[in-house]
Design an enzyme around this catalytic site. Structure first.
Site, PDB file in Angstrom:
ATOM      1  N   HIS A   1       0.841  -1.206   0.000  1.00  0.00           N
ATOM      2  CA  HIS A   1       0.000   0.000   0.000  1.00  0.00           C
ATOM      3  C   HIS A   1       0.870   1.247   0.000  1.00  0.00           C
ATOM      4  O   HIS A   1       0.401   2.331  -0.317  1.00  0.00           O
ATOM      5  CB  HIS A   1      -0.953  -0.013   1.206  1.00  0.00           C
ATOM      6  CG  HIS A   1      -0.255   0.110   2.526  1.00  0.00           C
ATOM      7  ND1 HIS A   1       0.580  -0.869   3.017  1.00  0.00           N
ATOM      8  CD2 HIS A   1      -0.248   1.101   3.439  1.00  0.00           C
ATOM      9  CE1 HIS A   1       1.060  -0.479   4.181  1.00  0.00           C
ATOM     10  NE2 HIS A   1       0.575   0.711   4.463  1.00  0.00           N
ATOM     11  N   ARG A   2       2.119   1.103   0.394  1.00  0.00           N
ATOM     12  CA  ARG A   2       3.109   2.173   0.273  1.00  0.00           C
ATOM     13  C   ARG A   2       4.346   1.547  -0.369  1.00  0.00           C
ATOM     14  O   ARG A   2       4.695   0.397  -0.079  1.00  0.00           O
ATOM     15  CB  ARG A   2       3.525   2.701   1.650  1.00  0.00           C
ATOM     16  CG  ARG A   2       2.419   3.340   2.438  1.00  0.00           C
ATOM     17  CD  ARG A   2       2.455   4.849   2.288  1.00  0.00           C
ATOM     18  NE  ARG A   2       1.573   5.489   3.225  1.00  0.00           N
ATOM     19  CZ  ARG A   2       0.252   5.616   3.076  1.00  0.00           C
ATOM     20  NH1 ARG A   2      -0.346   5.106   2.024  1.00  0.00           N
ATOM     21  NH2 ARG A   2      -0.462   6.244   3.990  1.00  0.00           N
TER      22      ARG A   2
ATOM     23  N   LYS B   1       9.764  -2.375   2.776  1.00  0.00           N
ATOM     24  CA  LYS B   1      10.980  -2.235   3.591  1.00  0.00           C
ATOM     25  C   LYS B   1      11.080  -3.375   4.585  1.00  0.00           C
ATOM     26  O   LYS B   1      10.071  -3.792   5.156  1.00  0.00           O
ATOM     27  CB  LYS B   1      10.857  -0.907   4.364  1.00  0.00           C
ATOM     28  CG  LYS B   1      12.106  -0.463   5.035  1.00  0.00           C
ATOM     29  CD  LYS B   1      12.975   0.372   4.118  1.00  0.00           C
ATOM     30  CE  LYS B   1      14.311   0.695   4.723  1.00  0.00           C
ATOM     31  NZ  LYS B   1      15.233  -0.445   4.691  1.00  0.00           N
TER      32      LYS B   1
ATOM     33  N   LYS C   1       4.528  -2.375  11.601  1.00  0.00           N
ATOM     34  CA  LYS C   1       5.511  -1.483  12.225  1.00  0.00           C
ATOM     35  C   LYS C   1       5.557  -0.136  11.506  1.00  0.00           C
ATOM     36  O   LYS C   1       5.463   0.924  12.133  1.00  0.00           O
ATOM     37  CB  LYS C   1       6.886  -2.162  12.141  1.00  0.00           C
ATOM     38  CG  LYS C   1       7.991  -1.484  12.874  1.00  0.00           C
ATOM     39  CD  LYS C   1       9.291  -2.284  12.723  1.00  0.00           C
ATOM     40  CE  LYS C   1       9.168  -3.722  13.185  1.00  0.00           C
ATOM     41  NZ  LYS C   1      10.462  -4.430  13.262  1.00  0.00           N
TER      42      LYS C   1
ATOM     43  N   ASP D   1       4.153   5.640  11.334  1.00  0.00           N
ATOM     44  CA  ASP D   1       3.997   6.558  10.194  1.00  0.00           C
ATOM     45  C   ASP D   1       5.250   6.684   9.348  1.00  0.00           C
ATOM     46  O   ASP D   1       5.664   7.786   8.975  1.00  0.00           O
ATOM     47  CB  ASP D   1       3.571   7.958  10.678  1.00  0.00           C
ATOM     48  CG  ASP D   1       2.110   7.995  11.074  1.00  0.00           C
ATOM     49  OD1 ASP D   1       1.315   7.236  10.476  1.00  0.00           O
ATOM     50  OD2 ASP D   1       1.760   8.757  11.994  1.00  0.00           O
TER      51      ASP D   1
ATOM     52  N   LYS E   1      10.528  -8.594   4.026  1.00  0.00           N
ATOM     53  CA  LYS E   1      11.604  -9.182   4.833  1.00  0.00           C
ATOM     54  C   LYS E   1      12.312 -10.231   4.005  1.00  0.00           C
ATOM     55  O   LYS E   1      11.717 -10.828   3.104  1.00  0.00           O
ATOM     56  CB  LYS E   1      11.021  -9.842   6.098  1.00  0.00           C
ATOM     57  CG  LYS E   1      12.043 -10.012   7.199  1.00  0.00           C
ATOM     58  CD  LYS E   1      12.243  -8.728   7.993  1.00  0.00           C
ATOM     59  CE  LYS E   1      13.297  -8.896   9.066  1.00  0.00           C
ATOM     60  NZ  LYS E   1      13.276  -7.765  10.010  1.00  0.00           N
TER      61      LYS E   1
ATOM     62  N   SER F   1      16.155   4.136   9.241  1.00  0.00           N
ATOM     63  CA  SER F   1      16.335   3.702   7.852  1.00  0.00           C
ATOM     64  C   SER F   1      15.577   4.629   6.897  1.00  0.00           C
ATOM     65  O   SER F   1      16.063   4.951   5.806  1.00  0.00           O
ATOM     66  CB  SER F   1      15.816   2.279   7.660  1.00  0.00           C
ATOM     67  OG  SER F   1      16.793   1.337   8.025  1.00  0.00           O
TER      68      SER F   1
HETATM   69  P1  NAD Z   1      21.965  -9.900  16.590  1.00  0.00           P
HETATM   70  O1  NAD Z   1      22.306 -11.133  15.851  1.00  0.00           O
HETATM   71  O2  NAD Z   1      22.916  -8.750  16.566  1.00  0.00           O
HETATM   72  O3  NAD Z   1      21.692 -10.232  18.129  1.00  0.00           O
HETATM   73  C1  NAD Z   1      20.925 -11.302  18.577  1.00  0.00           C
HETATM   74  C2  NAD Z   1      21.597 -11.812  19.857  1.00  0.00           C
HETATM   75  O4  NAD Z   1      20.756 -12.775  20.470  1.00  0.00           O
HETATM   76  C3  NAD Z   1      22.939 -12.466  19.587  1.00  0.00           C
HETATM   77  O5  NAD Z   1      23.907 -11.923  20.459  1.00  0.00           O
HETATM   78  C4  NAD Z   1      22.677 -13.941  19.883  1.00  0.00           C
HETATM   79  O6  NAD Z   1      23.812 -14.621  20.381  1.00  0.00           O
HETATM   80  C5  NAD Z   1      21.563 -13.854  20.914  1.00  0.00           C
HETATM   81  N1  NAD Z   1      20.740 -15.050  21.007  1.00  0.00           N
HETATM   82  C6  NAD Z   1      20.268 -15.827  20.009  1.00  0.00           C
HETATM   83  N2  NAD Z   1      19.535 -16.833  20.513  1.00  0.00           N
HETATM   84  C7  NAD Z   1      19.540 -16.677  21.850  1.00  0.00           C
HETATM   85  C8  NAD Z   1      18.951 -17.393  22.926  1.00  0.00           C
HETATM   86  N3  NAD Z   1      18.204 -18.474  22.711  1.00  0.00           N
HETATM   87  N4  NAD Z   1      19.162 -16.945  24.188  1.00  0.00           N
HETATM   88  C9  NAD Z   1      19.907 -15.851  24.411  1.00  0.00           C
HETATM   89  N5  NAD Z   1      20.475 -15.126  23.425  1.00  0.00           N
HETATM   90  C10 NAD Z   1      20.301 -15.548  22.167  1.00  0.00           C
HETATM   91  O7  NAD Z   1      20.523  -9.448  16.063  1.00  0.00           O
HETATM   92  P2  NAD Z   1      19.792  -8.059  16.295  1.00  0.00           P
HETATM   93  O8  NAD Z   1      19.939  -7.256  15.059  1.00  0.00           O
HETATM   94  O9  NAD Z   1      20.168  -7.492  17.596  1.00  0.00           O
HETATM   95  O10 NAD Z   1      18.273  -8.547  16.323  1.00  0.00           O
HETATM   96  C11 NAD Z   1      17.677  -9.082  17.507  1.00  0.00           C
HETATM   97  C12 NAD Z   1      16.174  -9.068  17.339  1.00  0.00           C
HETATM   98  O11 NAD Z   1      15.737  -7.721  17.073  1.00  0.00           O
HETATM   99  C13 NAD Z   1      15.640  -9.897  16.179  1.00  0.00           C
HETATM  100  O12 NAD Z   1      14.363 -10.390  16.526  1.00  0.00           O
HETATM  101  C14 NAD Z   1      15.492  -8.873  15.063  1.00  0.00           C
HETATM  102  O13 NAD Z   1      14.561  -9.261  14.078  1.00  0.00           O
HETATM  103  C15 NAD Z   1      15.009  -7.694  15.867  1.00  0.00           C
HETATM  104  N6  NAD Z   1      15.203  -6.394  15.225  1.00  0.00           N
HETATM  105  C16 NAD Z   1      16.434  -5.985  14.808  1.00  0.00           C
HETATM  106  C17 NAD Z   1      16.572  -4.719  14.238  1.00  0.00           C
HETATM  107  C18 NAD Z   1      17.911  -4.160  13.821  1.00  0.00           C
HETATM  108  O14 NAD Z   1      17.980  -2.976  13.455  1.00  0.00           O
HETATM  109  N7  NAD Z   1      18.984  -4.918  13.890  1.00  0.00           N
HETATM  110  C19 NAD Z   1      15.455  -3.903  14.054  1.00  0.00           C
HETATM  111  C20 NAD Z   1      14.210  -4.347  14.511  1.00  0.00           C
HETATM  112  C21 NAD Z   1      14.110  -5.596  15.095  1.00  0.00           C
END
Ligand code: NAD
Length: 474
Positions: free
Chosen positions: A71-72, A76, A100, A105, A112, A368
């Site tokens: 829709h947009r 992303k 999200k 907004d 993904k 972003s």
């Molecule tokens: P990342 O890989 O940098 O960090 C994830 C961490 O979790 C790692 O250090 C890993 O060792 C740890 N981990 C994995 N399984 C585990 C478990 N069972 N118990 C304990 N620790 C565990 O990833 P991230 O970018 O920090 O992303 C983390 C979450 O945030 C994900 O769900 C991701 O989709 C979400 N997210 C990330 C971003 C971003 O900008 N990076 C944005 C929005 C949402």
């Protein structure tokens, strides 16, 4: 890559959880069932298999890019590199991206991507070759494009991978002046933006601050006051978890009493030194050996009594099996999908307040969005007007000093005189975004039929997306 990784287990309750949460909110807002069916499912899912020559042998890699809503445009969402990624997971994450972007907004649809690989098994050169090949596969079907689909980092990827993707795309389309806007989360020196690496953790901090600005909301969790002194447990000391924990302890005075990683959990009731812990983990690969209490049972550590539990690792961490034993008053979902639908129902019935993922971790996509705007405008924020603001401030200070007949104290004027640089502008935009979105969600929570913050956030997102579909055509 071993053959078993090419066919990861398909079944996961992640997509089911997201869809059931959507259904619950759609019923609360009375969404037309036809529109609900349109909105709920991914519009397109592209699965790709491609070969890369690694150590003199061809290996075949499998990945996905899912587009949830258009829709947009552009759509992303991040790209995840992990040994176990499947279509269900990528679709669930794409759906969360749509909700999200709507809730904060940010004018993007949801998407993904995921690639089945364990980054630890490859050298940097090999990862570069794999990332460039994946980019070519995605680009040829417009699953990466500055105007149609813009990836970003997620678990297992970061600025380095984004720089490779941007460079590969620019090689493919050298006449596209906006080519570098094809991905965000690039290094600041490679057309990225300052503040993007820590943006999701920063957004978690801003979201939590806003929650505590509303005493009646905090009271629903049995909490009061500010973040200062709150006992926090963080699961996952990666990009999001580390920055959130660091900001909350260093800047808000929260006590990070527990951190959980893959090898176990560390605890200190007086508050852990997050920076020192992260340094220890970088040096040793785990938390074990840090000079505080260590428990190898990380899952049990989720059940430790605390004020705020921040799951910042992966999806499906709090399930029907452990939800009844969670002793946190507030769950701040920094990861995507850490609480399953069934667990969410248990937590609701127990009065545990949950700040939902697709609101709380929206800091990354928000910054972003700023990076994408910067790339399209080809100029950094603050470049044109920073000195004008400084000049005006100088004149204002001079006028006040002339009027009062004496110089103002420098500590007073320093803050007045400094113009906003790019990082200041980014933080201001992020803070405003997180505050306004929370206020919209809490209005729905208190005034609507949603009953909890997650359903309220879904309701806000559903209304915005459905309005868009109705006004522009499905
Ligand atoms: P990342 O890989 O940098 O960090 C994830 C961490 O979790 C790692 O250090 C890993 O060792 C740890 N981990 C994995 N399984 C585990 C478990 N069972 N118990 C304990 N620790 C565990 O990833 P991230 O970018 O920090 O992303 C983390 C979450 O945030 C994900 O769900 C991701 O989709 C979400 N997210 C990330 C971003 C971003 O900008 N990076 C944005 C929005 C949402």
């Amino acid at each position: 890559m071993p053959e078993r990784n090419l066919h990861p287990p398909a079944a996961s309750s992640f997509l089911g959880s997201v869809n059931r949460m959507f259904d619950r909110a759609a019923a609360a807002v009375g969404l037309d069932p036809g529109l609900a069916a349109v909105m709920k499912h991914c519009r397109a899912v592209y699965q790709v298999r491609f070969p890369v020559r690694i150590r003199s042998q061809y290996q075949v890699f499998v990945g996905w890019r899912a587009v949830h809503s258009e829709h947009r445009l552009p759509t992303k969402g991040g790209i995840r590199y992990a040994p176990v990624v499947d279509q269900d997971e990528v679709e669930a994450l794409a759906a969360l991206m749509s909700y999200k972007c709507a809730v904060v907004d940010v004018p993007f649809g949801g998407s993904k991507g995921g690639l089945c690989l364990d980054p630890a098994q490859y050298t940097a050169d090999e990862l570069e070759a794999i990332t460039r090949a994946f980019t070519r596969e995605l680009a040829r079907r417009q699953f990466v494009s500055p105007s149609i689909n813009v990836p970003a980092p997620d678990v297992g990827t970061g600025p380095r991978e984004m720089a490779w993707m941007a460079d590969e795309y620019r090689r493919l389309y050298p006449d596209d002046i906006n080519a570098l806007a094809c991905v965000t989360g690039k290094p600041a020196t490679q057309s990225g933006i300052r503040g993007r690496v820590e943006a999701t953790g920063r957004g978690v901090q801003y979201g939590l601050r806003e929650f505590f600005r509303h005493p009646e909301d905090a009271a629903r969790a049995g909490l009061g006051g500010t973040l200062a002194g709150k006992r926090v447990v963080v699961q996952g000391l990666g990009n999001v978890g580390y920055h959130a924990a660091n900001f909350l302890s260093e800047e808000d005075g929260a006590k990070v009493i527990g951190v959980i990683e893959r090898d176990g959990a560390v605890f200190d009731p007086a508050g852990l030194d997050v920076e020192a812990l992260a340094e220890h983990r970088r040096a040793t690969g785990g938390l074990r050996g840090f000079p505080v209490r260590f428990d190898p049972d990380g899952a049990a550590a989720l059940e430790v009594e605390c004020d705020i539990l921040i799951p910042a690792a992966l999806e499906n961490q709090i399930t029907a099996a452990n939800a009844g034993r969670i002793r946190a008053k507030l769950i701040a979902e920094a990861a995507n999908g850490p609480v399953t639908f069934e667990a969410d129902e248990v937590l609701r019935s127990r009065g545990v307040v949950v700040i939902p993922d697709f609101y709380l971790n929206a800091g990354g996509v928000t910054v972003s969005y700023f990076e994408w705007i910067k790339n399209l405008s080809h100029i950094r924020f603050g470049r044109m007007d920073r000195r004008i603001h400084e000049l005006r401030a100088d004149r204002t200070v001079a006028a006040i000093e002339a009027a009062v007949g004496r110089p103002l104290p420098p500590e007073l004027t320093a803050g007045l005189r400094a113009g906003a640089d790019e990082l200041d502008v980014i933080r201001s935009g992020l803070d405003d975004t997180m505050r306004r979105a929370y206020q919209e969600v809490r209005d729905e929570w208190h005034g609507g039929r949603s009953g909890d913050l997650r359903t309220a956030a879904y309701a806000v997102a559903i209304r915005k997306i459905s309005r868009s579909y109705q006004e522009m055509g499905v």
